[in-house]
Design an enzyme around this catalytic site. Structure first.
Site, PDB file in Angstrom:
ATOM      1  N   ALA A   1      33.097  38.185  36.883  1.00  0.00           N
ATOM      2  CA  ALA A   1      34.295  39.168  36.758  1.00  0.00           C
ATOM      3  C   ALA A   1      34.107  39.963  37.782  1.00  0.00           C
ATOM      4  O   ALA A   1      32.892  40.313  38.372  1.00  0.00           O
ATOM      5  CB  ALA A   1      34.021  39.731  35.458  1.00  0.00           C
TER       6      ALA A   1
ATOM      7  N   GLY B   1      30.856  35.875  34.303  1.00  0.00           N
ATOM      8  CA  GLY B   1      32.143  35.075  34.008  1.00  0.00           C
ATOM      9  C   GLY B   1      32.518  33.710  34.919  1.00  0.00           C
ATOM     10  O   GLY B   1      33.188  33.134  34.294  1.00  0.00           O
TER      11      GLY B   1
ATOM     12  N   GLU C   1      30.647  31.310  32.750  1.00  0.00           N
ATOM     13  CA  GLU C   1      31.409  31.280  31.543  1.00  0.00           C
ATOM     14  C   GLU C   1      32.639  30.187  31.818  1.00  0.00           C
ATOM     15  O   GLU C   1      33.024  29.501  30.708  1.00  0.00           O
ATOM     16  CB  GLU C   1      31.752  32.703  31.037  1.00  0.00           C
TER      17      GLU C   1
ATOM     18  N   GLU D   1      24.788  39.489  33.085  1.00  0.00           N
ATOM     19  CA  GLU D   1      25.759  40.814  32.789  1.00  0.00           C
ATOM     20  C   GLU D   1      24.622  41.860  32.080  1.00  0.00           C
ATOM     21  O   GLU D   1      24.973  43.094  32.150  1.00  0.00           O
ATOM     22  CB  GLU D   1      26.444  40.143  31.506  1.00  0.00           C
TER      23      GLU D   1
END
Ligand code: 3H9
Length: 716
Positions: free
Chosen positions: A63, A104, A107, A127
């Site tokens: 992200a 992310g 992910e 994270e």
């Protein structure tokens, strides 16, 4: 399609490529582009399968952290939605991963049906280091792929997992040599051709069966991590999410993950840890040293002095694969120093963190000499002799003669004026300070001290060198104690005053430890040894300004022959062979006696007062340092404190923490304390006052106005 995502059709396989340099962060534009690309490809009859990949250096760094907390433009899909759309595709989706797939980014790959990675790829869910949990299904899909114990390890540590291990664990399906996108296209076609059933991570259940309904597994894990994770919220939140994966259906587990993610994202801890992430990257940017400054190549190094610091510094070079020559005045001193280096490496081998072979290679990179002539080829020399100006000047004069003209000469001074040291050479532009912290082979901070004449090339080369040898270099200006120790002094002296007024060492240490520092000032003093500081204070006694308050407590402890852990007694007492500080009535009585001698009626000192009285002057000194132009950014000071002194990362460093507390609050307390005690170090810094009056914080400051830096005025 958006510029951030491109699509090409390779004979029925849509290759969807993230195009968002430098790390293909999954920001607003990428998510919008990706969602549109997936929807278009899955509904396009000319497409049988999809490949998702990244352009440039990596698949995706995750992200876009810089967008956290900002409202997305209307219509921007959340990352979990994009990933769910991918996973739901009836057409096979293959991830083609190279470089990194982080957060992310990983992910996103976990939402694909197959994951192929180029050799050398590294994946992680980091994270936790940003004070959050993976928030796009990572805590639910990963355990389903690799099982609970491995997922706990990967997610709670946040560590990088090399491709081969990721393959073994089951994070990746294959590691391929050659072009990974080509391999992914081939795999996608094969799946279409053979009608391979689609495997969706969210639908896997078998790896969870063994841990379902077993809370003790998670309780035990929380217990084992309690030391490492002390004070941090995110590691525990990660365990909560993984426990939800074990016990709840996928949809409920993801709802729980989302709730926890959103809560942590808004937390002060996460704000602080994100600040730390950017601060670490900002610190390398020196406002008046252009990014493209040509660097001097550092192929060989030399270290002058093989004592505790010199030996540790030499190890840094050897560990980074840089040959290093160590100079000492006698062979005996060299032998002694080398034996300690070998012992340190052997301890790492014994812990299984280094192979014997690697230890031998590193030791082989260290050569020794008692002659300055052998230093002629060194590209960088770091002097680590006794902290004495005359001695340092003598050494630098000799180095100037012995070393090649373009060699950089650096001093590991922690207190002395680098300009005066440079004056002993004919190359002041190539002289700089490199203040390592003890133990130098372990502590990550290097305060690189720029002299008035240090050239841009010298600065840029040393900053880069810090990184090469695994350190975080922070450029600071010349002043007494530089950034870290000058601030430490402001904090430390208030602690002693509090002892005189009514507190005890144990109480102060507990408050500071509970704040999140690795230890309180007194346990720290005992660890470092109390006698060196005592001798320095004795030398300074004649010149100590009479108008400044001075506490004799530390001197009186030393007068009893209590020098800390090495004498099994200091501020605390120690059982032989133990490092656990035990409060000692002898010290407590002495403290009370000193209070009485100095006319203090001992009072109840609250924990809050201890925190304010120690930490606010530290922040205040940081404000003075900024205003004097001795550090270009408040966040650089934060990096000094996180890496040099263990300031808790979840508080983001003292200047960030000050903003969380509120600069006005700190200013008000400092003003009151100054009125009450009149101590120089309690006088609010003009910058603190200005920020308080303007309702601003240190984070609102750009690079300070007084740049470029000069030598700051003495604080007294
Ligand atoms: C996440 O994914 C949350 C999800 O679970 C849930 C969402 C719902 N964002 O480090 P470098 C910048 S959380 C924004 O010097 P390297 C960095 O600031 C994210 N910016 O390069 C720098 O900018 P500048 C989880 C980022 O090659 C530039 O890129 N991911 C991001 O030494 C170059 O960075 C992570 O925690 C980002 N995600 O190392 C990974 N990443 O040039 C964090 C980098 O202006 N990133 N930037 O100073 C890294 O670990 C390293 O940057 C990486 C590259 C290994 C990728």
């Amino acid at each position: 399609m958006s510029d951030a995502v491109t699509v090409t059709n390779r004979d029925g396989v849509a290759v969807i490529t993230l195009q968002s340099p430098p790390v293909n962060g999954l920001g607003f534009a990428v998510r919008t582009g990706l969602q549109a690309a997936i929807e278009a490809a899955t509904s396009d009859d000319a497409v049988d399968a999809l490949v998702v990949t990244g352009s440039g250096k990596m698949f995706s760094g995750g992200a876009d952290i810089s967008e956290f907390g900002q409202p997305p433009p209307p219509g921007t899909p959340h990352l979990p939605t994009v990933i769910d759309t991918i996973e739901a595709s009836e057409k096979p989706v293959v991830a083609a991963i190279h470089g990194f797939a982080l957060g992310g980014g990983l992910e996103l790959a976990l939402g694909c049906h197959v994951r192929l990675a180029a050799a050398g790829t590294r994946v992680a869910l980091p994270e936790v280091t940003l004070g959050i949990v993976p928030g796009a299904g990572g805590t639910q899909r990963l355990p389903r792929l690799i099982g609970i114990p491995a997922a706990l390890d990967v997610i709670v540590s946040g560590n990088m997992v090399p491709a081969t291990r990721a393959r073994t664990l089951g994070i990746l399906d294959d590691v391929v040599d050659g072009d990974v996108v080509e391999a992914a296209v081939r795999r996608a076609r094969q799946m279409v051709r053979e009608g391979t059933p689609i495997r969706r991570a969210s639908a896997l259940e078998d790896r969870l069966a063994e841990t379902r309904g077993k809370p003790e597994i998670f309780a035990e894990f929380r217990q084992t991590m309690s030391r490492r994770a002390r004070g941090f919220e995110a590691p525990y939140a990660c365990v909560d999410c993984i426990e939800a994966a074990a016990n709840l259906p996928y949809a409920e587990g993801t709802a729980r993950e989302r709730e926890i993610f959103v809560r942590l994202l808004a937390s002060d801890q996460s704000k602080a840890q994100r600040h730390a992430f950017f601060a670490e990257r900002q610190v390398a940017k020196i406002p008046d040293v252009p990014k493209d400054t040509p660097l001097l190549p550092v192929k060989t190094a030399a270290v002058i002095g093989c004592g505790t610091m010199g030996g540790g510094i030499a190890m840094n070079f050897a560990s980074a694969g840089i040959p290093v020559t160590v100079f000492e005045v006698s062979q005996e001193a060299l032998d002694k120093g080398l034996a300690i280096i070998a012992k340190n490496y052997a301890a790492t081998v014994a812990k299984g963190r280094l192979s014997q072979e690697e230890m031998d290679t590193r030791l082989g990179l260290i050569s020794t000499t008692v002659s300055y002539d052998d230093l002629a080829d060194a590209d960088v020399v770091i002097e680590a002799v006794f902290e004495d100006m005359d001695l340092k000047k003598e050494v630098f004069g000799k180095l100037d003669t012995a070393c090649k003209p373009d060699a950089i000469l650096a001093s590991n001074t922690s207190t002395l004026d680098v300009d005066e040291i440079a004056s002993a050479t004919r190359r002041p532009d190539k002289v700089i300070g490199t203040h390592f912290f003890s133990p130098a082979n372990v502590m990550k901070l290097m305060e690189n001290v720029r002299g008035a004449a240090s050239s841009a090339q010298t600065i840029a080369t040393i900053m880069k060198l810090s990184k090469t040898i695994g350190k975080v270099g922070v450029l600071v200006g010349i002043c007494d104690g530089f950034v870290g120790n000058r601030m430490l002094y402001a904090y430390r002296r208030q602690a002693d005053f509090l002892l005189e007024e009514g507190a005890l060492p144990h109480q102060i240490d507990t408050v500071i430890y509970d704040f999140g520092m690795p230890m309180g000032p007194y346990a720290m003093g005992d660890l470092a040894g109390l006698d060196v500081g005592w001798r320095i204070r004795q030398r300074q006694a004649a010149t100590r300004p009479a108008h400044l308050r001075y506490s004799t407590v530390a001197d009186r402890i030393c007068e009893l022959g209590r020098f800390g852990q090495k004498t099994n007694a200091g501020w605390f007492r120690y059982e032989p062979g133990s490092r656990t500080p035990i409060p000692d009535p002898v010290v407590n009585d002495l403290v009370s006696q000193i209070s009485a001698e100095n006319g203090f009626t001992r009072r109840q000192v609250s924990d809050q007062e201890i925190l304010e009285r120690c930490m606010y002057p530290l922040v205040n000194e940081g404000a003075k340092i900024l205003e004097e132009g001795l550090a270009p950014r408040a966040s650089d000071i934060d990096v000094v404190w996180m890496y040099g002194y263990g300031f808790p990362r979840y508080r983001g460093g003292p200047m960030f923490w000050a903003d969380l507390v509120g600069v006005k609050t700190i200013y008000d307390v400092m003003s009151r304390l100054h009125d009450e005690h009149g101590d120089y170090w309690l006088e609010p810094a003009p910058l603190l006052k200005r920020l308080a009056e303007q309702g601003k914080g240190f984070g609102d400051l750009d690079v300070v106005a007084s740049f470029p830096w000069g030598s700051g005025p003495s604080p007294v």
